[in-house]
Design a protein around this motif. Structure first.
Motif, PDB file in Angstrom:
ATOM      1  N   SER A   1      -9.159   3.420  -2.749  1.00 17.92           N
ATOM      2  CA  SER A   1      -8.297   4.460  -2.211  1.00 17.92           C
ATOM      3  C   SER A   1      -8.517   5.788  -2.911  1.00 17.92           C
ATOM      4  CB  SER A   1      -6.837   4.026  -2.411  1.00 17.92           C
ATOM      5  OG  SER A   1      -5.974   5.125  -2.242  1.00 17.92           O
ATOM      6  N   SER A   2      -8.365   6.876  -2.161  1.00 23.35           N
ATOM      7  CA  SER A   2      -8.455   8.212  -2.759  1.00 23.35           C
ATOM      8  C   SER A   2      -7.362   8.421  -3.802  1.00 23.35           C
ATOM      9  CB  SER A   2      -8.350   9.277  -1.668  1.00 23.35           C
ATOM     10  OG  SER A   2      -7.190   9.061  -0.888  1.00 23.35           O
TER      11      SER A   2
ATOM     12  N   SER B   1       2.183  18.783  -1.420  1.00 20.50           N
ATOM     13  CA  SER B   1       0.992  18.000  -1.761  1.00 20.50           C
ATOM     14  C   SER B   1       0.011  18.130  -0.594  1.00 20.50           C
ATOM     15  CB  SER B   1       1.363  16.532  -2.005  1.00 20.50           C
ATOM     16  OG  SER B   1       2.049  16.022  -0.903  1.00 20.50           O
TER      17      SER B   1
ATOM     18  N   ARG C   1       8.117  11.530  -5.696  1.00 22.59           N
ATOM     19  CA  ARG C   1       7.564  10.473  -6.563  1.00 22.59           C
ATOM     20  C   ARG C   1       7.663  10.892  -8.024  1.00 22.59           C
ATOM     21  NH1 ARG C   1       2.740   9.061  -2.253  1.00 22.59           N
ATOM     22  NH2 ARG C   1       4.288   8.586  -0.665  1.00 22.59           N
TER      23      ARG C   1
ATOM     24  N   LYS D   1       5.953   9.344   9.881  1.00 25.41           N
ATOM     25  CA  LYS D   1       7.370   9.685   9.735  1.00 25.41           C
ATOM     26  C   LYS D   1       7.629  11.029  10.432  1.00 25.41           C
ATOM     27  CE  LYS D   1      10.889  10.505   6.213  1.00 25.41           C
ATOM     28  NZ  LYS D   1      11.226  10.438   4.787  1.00 25.41           N
TER      29      LYS D   1
ATOM     30  N   ARG E   1      -3.413  16.575   1.475  1.00 23.29           N
ATOM     31  CA  ARG E   1      -4.175  15.363   1.747  1.00 23.29           C
ATOM     32  C   ARG E   1      -5.332  15.666   2.695  1.00 23.29           C
ATOM     33  NH1 ARG E   1      -1.748  14.018  -1.937  1.00 23.29           N
ATOM     34  NH2 ARG E   1      -0.507  12.162  -2.365  1.00 23.29           N
TER      35      ARG E   1
ATOM     36  N   GLU F   1       3.111  12.757  -8.917  1.00 18.85           N
ATOM     37  CA  GLU F   1       2.549  13.042  -7.586  1.00 18.85           C
ATOM     38  C   GLU F   1       1.041  13.294  -7.683  1.00 18.85           C
ATOM     39  OE1 GLU F   1       2.116  12.954  -4.352  1.00 18.85           O
ATOM     40  OE2 GLU F   1       3.899  14.056  -3.714  1.00 18.85           O
TER      41      GLU F   1
ATOM     42  N   THR G   1       6.815   4.655   7.573  1.00 16.62           N
ATOM     43  CA  THR G   1       7.284   5.263   6.324  1.00 16.62           C
ATOM     44  C   THR G   1       6.207   6.089   5.630  1.00 16.62           C
ATOM     45  OG1 THR G   1       6.725   3.282   5.061  1.00 16.62           O
ATOM     46  CG2 THR G   1       8.974   3.418   5.925  1.00 16.62           C
TER      47      THR G   1
ATOM     48  N   VAL H   1       2.606   4.077  -1.817  1.00 15.97           N
ATOM     49  CA  VAL H   1       2.525   4.582  -3.192  1.00 15.97           C
ATOM     50  C   VAL H   1       3.915   4.701  -3.823  1.00 15.97           C
ATOM     51  CG1 VAL H   1       1.796   6.535  -4.605  1.00 15.97           C
ATOM     52  CG2 VAL H   1       0.329   5.719  -2.740  1.00 15.97           C
TER      53      VAL H   1
ATOM     54  N   TYR I   1       0.208   1.787  -7.931  1.00 16.48           N
ATOM     55  CA  TYR I   1      -0.715   1.448  -6.837  1.00 16.48           C
ATOM     56  C   TYR I   1      -2.137   1.896  -7.183  1.00 16.48           C
ATOM     57  CZ  TYR I   1      -3.093   1.929  -2.339  1.00 16.48           C
ATOM     58  OH  TYR I   1      -4.017   1.871  -1.320  1.00 16.48           O
TER      59      TYR I   1
ATOM     60  N   SER J   1       0.794  -1.226   0.000  1.00 12.61           N
ATOM     61  CA  SER J   1       0.000   0.000   0.000  1.00 12.61           C
ATOM     62  C   SER J   1       0.830   1.282   0.000  1.00 12.61           C
ATOM     63  CB  SER J   1      -0.955  -0.015   1.192  1.00 12.61           C
ATOM     64  OG  SER J   1      -0.200   0.100   2.377  1.00 12.61           O
TER      65      SER J   1
ATOM     66  N   GLY K   1      10.086  14.647   1.318  1.00 11.75           N
ATOM     67  CA  GLY K   1      10.024  14.919  -0.119  1.00 11.75           C
ATOM     68  C   GLY K   1       9.168  16.157  -0.368  1.00 11.75           C
ATOM     69  N   ASN K   2       8.078  15.969  -1.116  1.00 12.94           N
ATOM     70  CA  ASN K   2       7.216  17.082  -1.503  1.00 12.94           C
ATOM     71  C   ASN K   2       6.442  17.644  -0.304  1.00 12.94           C
ATOM     72  OD1 ASN K   2       5.444  18.794  -2.750  1.00 12.94           O
ATOM     73  ND2 ASN K   2       4.415  17.223  -3.976  1.00 12.94           N
TER      74      ASN K   2
ATOM     75  N   ASN L   1      -6.906   9.351   3.069  1.00 14.45           N
ATOM     76  CA  ASN L   1      -5.845   8.958   4.012  1.00 14.45           C
ATOM     77  C   ASN L   1      -6.385   8.880   5.439  1.00 14.45           C
ATOM     78  OD1 ASN L   1      -4.720  10.241   1.616  1.00 14.45           O
ATOM     79  ND2 ASN L   1      -2.734   9.940   2.591  1.00 14.45           N
TER      80      ASN L   1
ATOM     81  N   ARG M   1      -0.029   3.903  12.464  1.00 14.30           N
ATOM     82  CA  ARG M   1       0.356   4.057  11.068  1.00 14.30           C
ATOM     83  C   ARG M   1       1.806   3.583  10.884  1.00 14.30           C
ATOM     84  NH1 ARG M   1      -1.080   4.222   5.792  1.00 14.30           N
ATOM     85  NH2 ARG M   1      -1.712   6.296   5.146  1.00 14.30           N
TER      86      ARG M   1
ATOM     87  N   VAL N   1       3.846   9.477   5.547  1.00 10.27           N
ATOM     88  CA  VAL N   1       4.390  10.777   5.931  1.00 10.27           C
ATOM     89  C   VAL N   1       3.975  11.251   7.327  1.00 10.27           C
ATOM     90  CG1 VAL N   1       2.679  12.397   4.944  1.00 10.27           C
ATOM     91  CG2 VAL N   1       5.115  12.942   4.887  1.00 10.27           C
TER      92      VAL N   1
HETATM   93  O1  F7E Z   1       2.179  10.383   1.406  1.00 12.19           O
HETATM   94  C1  F7E Z   1       4.224  13.304   0.577  1.00 12.19           C
HETATM   95  C2  F7E Z   1       3.961  12.297  -0.511  1.00 12.19           C
HETATM   96  O2  F7E Z   1       2.936   8.039   1.781  1.00 12.19           O
HETATM   97  C3  F7E Z   1       1.382  11.525   1.561  1.00 12.19           C
HETATM   98  C4  F7E Z   1      -1.541   5.190   1.587  1.00 12.19           C
HETATM   99  O3  F7E Z   1      -2.128   4.662   2.762  1.00 12.19           O
HETATM  100  O4  F7E Z   1      -3.080   7.018   1.548  1.00 12.19           O
HETATM  101  C5  F7E Z   1      -1.699   6.696   1.538  1.00 12.19           C
HETATM  102  O5  F7E Z   1      -1.063   7.170   0.356  1.00 12.19           O
HETATM  103  C6  F7E Z   1       2.011  12.697   0.850  1.00 12.19           C
HETATM  104  C7  F7E Z   1       2.438  12.389  -0.598  1.00 12.19           C
HETATM  105  O6  F7E Z   1       0.465   8.583   1.735  1.00 12.19           O
HETATM  106  C8  F7E Z   1       7.303  12.281   2.204  1.00 12.19           C
HETATM  107  O7  F7E Z   1       4.644  12.642  -1.724  1.00 12.19           O
HETATM  108  C9  F7E Z   1       6.463  14.105   1.386  1.00 12.19           C
HETATM  109  O8  F7E Z   1       2.079  13.467  -1.433  1.00 12.19           O
HETATM  110  O9  F7E Z   1       1.778   9.271   3.665  1.00 12.19           O
HETATM  111  P1  F7E Z   1       1.904   9.011   2.217  1.00 12.19           P
HETATM  112  P2  F7E Z   1      -0.246   8.522   0.279  1.00 12.19           P
HETATM  113  O10 F7E Z   1       0.742   8.402  -0.806  1.00 12.19           O
HETATM  114  O11 F7E Z   1      -1.197   9.671   0.196  1.00 12.19           O
HETATM  115  C10 F7E Z   1      -3.859   6.489   0.469  1.00 12.19           C
HETATM  116  C11 F7E Z   1      -5.303   6.822   0.708  1.00 12.19           C
HETATM  117  C12 F7E Z   1      -3.616   5.042   0.229  1.00 12.19           C
HETATM  118  O12 F7E Z   1      -4.501   4.320  -0.220  1.00 12.19           O
HETATM  119  C13 F7E Z   1      -2.217   4.560   0.358  1.00 12.19           C
HETATM  120  O13 F7E Z   1      -2.192   3.153   0.509  1.00 12.19           O
HETATM  121  O14 F7E Z   1       3.189  13.055   1.530  1.00 12.19           O
HETATM  122  N1  F7E Z   1       5.543  13.150   1.225  1.00 12.19           N
HETATM  123  N2  F7E Z   1       7.560  13.611   1.975  1.00 12.19           N
HETATM  124  C14 F7E Z   1       6.020  11.986   1.722  1.00 12.19           C
HETATM  125  N3  F7E Z   1       5.468  10.772   1.828  1.00 12.19           N
HETATM  126  C15 F7E Z   1       6.220   9.789   2.413  1.00 12.19           C
HETATM  127  N4  F7E Z   1       5.710   8.550   2.547  1.00 12.19           N
HETATM  128  N5  F7E Z   1       7.493  10.041   2.873  1.00 12.19           N
HETATM  129  C16 F7E Z   1       8.092  11.262   2.788  1.00 12.19           C
HETATM  130  O15 F7E Z   1       9.226  11.464   3.226  1.00 12.19           O
END
Ligand code: F7E
Length: 323
Positions: free
Chosen positions: A95-96, A184, A264, A161, A186, A267, A156, A56, A118, A54, A180-181, A147, A153, A158
């Motif tokens: 998923s959103s 974005s 990513r 983390k 959420r 994004e 890894t 991304v 994903y 899960s 990273g970004n 989310n 949680r 965000v």
């Molecule tokens: O990232 C940005 C990243 O990995 C959120 C999963 O449960 O929710 C989740 O997907 C945002 C993104 O969640 C870092 O680029 C910045 O824009 O916490 P995330 P996700 O990708 O939104 C949906 C609903 C699902 O279904 C998925 O399975 O945060 N971001 N810097 C980062 N993200 C991560 N992981 N790490 C960073 O250092």
């Protein structure tokens, strides 16, 4: 006695609750024989399919495995239930992320514009669920959850983390948080409330698809600011792009930095859910707002990290006396 099976992160975890019985077994979702034997044995009334790789970003690095668990795994489950004539109600975790580049706010009528392997896999599973519903009259509900976070949680993702690094910075065991970004956005909600929504979906007369969200959206940077502020650390920002840094005002230390390795290839910039249908039909609404969610996660990580720190110290001291 109600029997439910939960398929989680590519594995099958199922439990039967009834009186003092508690039965727990594991298996692999992509192993069809195992899947069939679990379904045969448990004969569940409800199945919650949460199985997926899960993360991304990781789905860009492991696209085939990610697709196999999220899309083919769901298909194997639907088809196994169909072949067995099992008649169980199925919750399919969508998923959103499926909305990807679609304009906000997103609801059940918004087109899917996926931005990752994903997301593409989850869309395939969504369409398969709809097809198995139409073709075979199967009871499958698609939950399109935005989310959902909590102190449980994975480290890894965000939010976790951020709160874990913050706790460690506060305790002096980590220098900085590298992200990273930051821009974005959420729609972050509190996971236990979203699990209740999953359950509510399976208690309806007919299967249906629902968006579950808070209707509030925040940037990653706003999450960082809220978390640090809650922990009593005020941030000031300087620089742009990969040079952007969060400086702790009282110490002048750089505690938040940006690195391209967490970006990513494509994004999802802006997610904001409209859960009006869930409100009307399920009577569901979120209760925990953004600030409360941040506070819960920071408190839990500060508690957990200080216990680990003091536990380690106590352990080391004990070890030293015995040597
Ligand atoms: O990232 C940005 C990243 O990995 C959120 C999963 O449960 O929710 C989740 O997907 C945002 C993104 O969640 C870092 O680029 C910045 O824009 O916490 P995330 P996700 O990708 O939104 C949906 C609903 C699902 O279904 C998925 O399975 O945060 N971001 N810097 C980062 N993200 C991560 N992981 N790490 C960073 O250092």
């Amino acid at each position: 006695m109600r029997r439910s099976s939960t398929f989680n992160t590519g594995r099958i975890d199922h439990l039967i609750e009834g009186g003092h019985d508690f039965d727990f077994r594991r298996g692999d979702l992509n192993d069809t024989n195992c899947l069939v034997s679990v379904l045969n044995e448990v004969q569940p009334d409800e199945i919650y399919n949460l199985a997926a790789q899960s993360h991304v970003k990781v789905s860009f690095e492991t696209p085939v495995y990610s697709f196999e668990t999220a899309a083919v795994g769901a298909l194997k489950l639907f088809d196994a239930v169909r072949c067995l004539g099992a008649g169980a109600r199925i919750y399919q975790a969508c998923s959103s992320e499926m909305f990807g580049a679609a304009p906000a706010p997103q609801n059940e009528g918004t087109p899917f514009l996926p931005r990752s392997p994903y997301a593409a896999a989850k869309i395939a599973a969504y369409h398969l669920a709809v097809n198995y519903r139409d073709a075979y009259g199967m009871w499958i509900a698609n939950g399109i959850l935005f989310n959902h976070e909590s102190p449980r949680r994975g480290e890894t993702f965000v939010t976790r983390k951020i709160t874990r690094a913050l706790a460690r910075i506060k305790l002096g065991i980590q220098d900085r948080l590298v992200l990273g970004n930051l821009y974005s956005r959420r729609d972050w909600g509190y996971a236990p409330e979203y699990v209740r929504a999953m359950w509510l979906m399976l208690q309806q007369e007919a299967p249906n698809d629902f968006v579950i969200a808070t209707g509030q959206s925040h940037s990653v940077k706003e999450f960082v600011e809220a978390a640090f502020e809650y922990a009593g650390m005020r941030l000031e920002w300087e620089g742009e792009g990969l040079r952007e840094r969060g400086i702790e005002r009282s110490s002048g230390r750089s505690v938040v930095e940006v690195d391209a390795r967490y970006m990513r290839p494509t994004e999802v910039e802006f997610l904001l859910g409209d859960a009006g249908k869930a409100r009307r039909k399920l009577g569901w609404t979120h209760r925990t707002d953004f600030e409360e969610l941040v506070a819960k996660m920071v408190d839990a990580d500060v508690r957990r990290e200080s216990m680990l720190l003091h536990g380690t110290r106590a352990y080391n001291e004990q070890w030293r006396t015995h040597i």
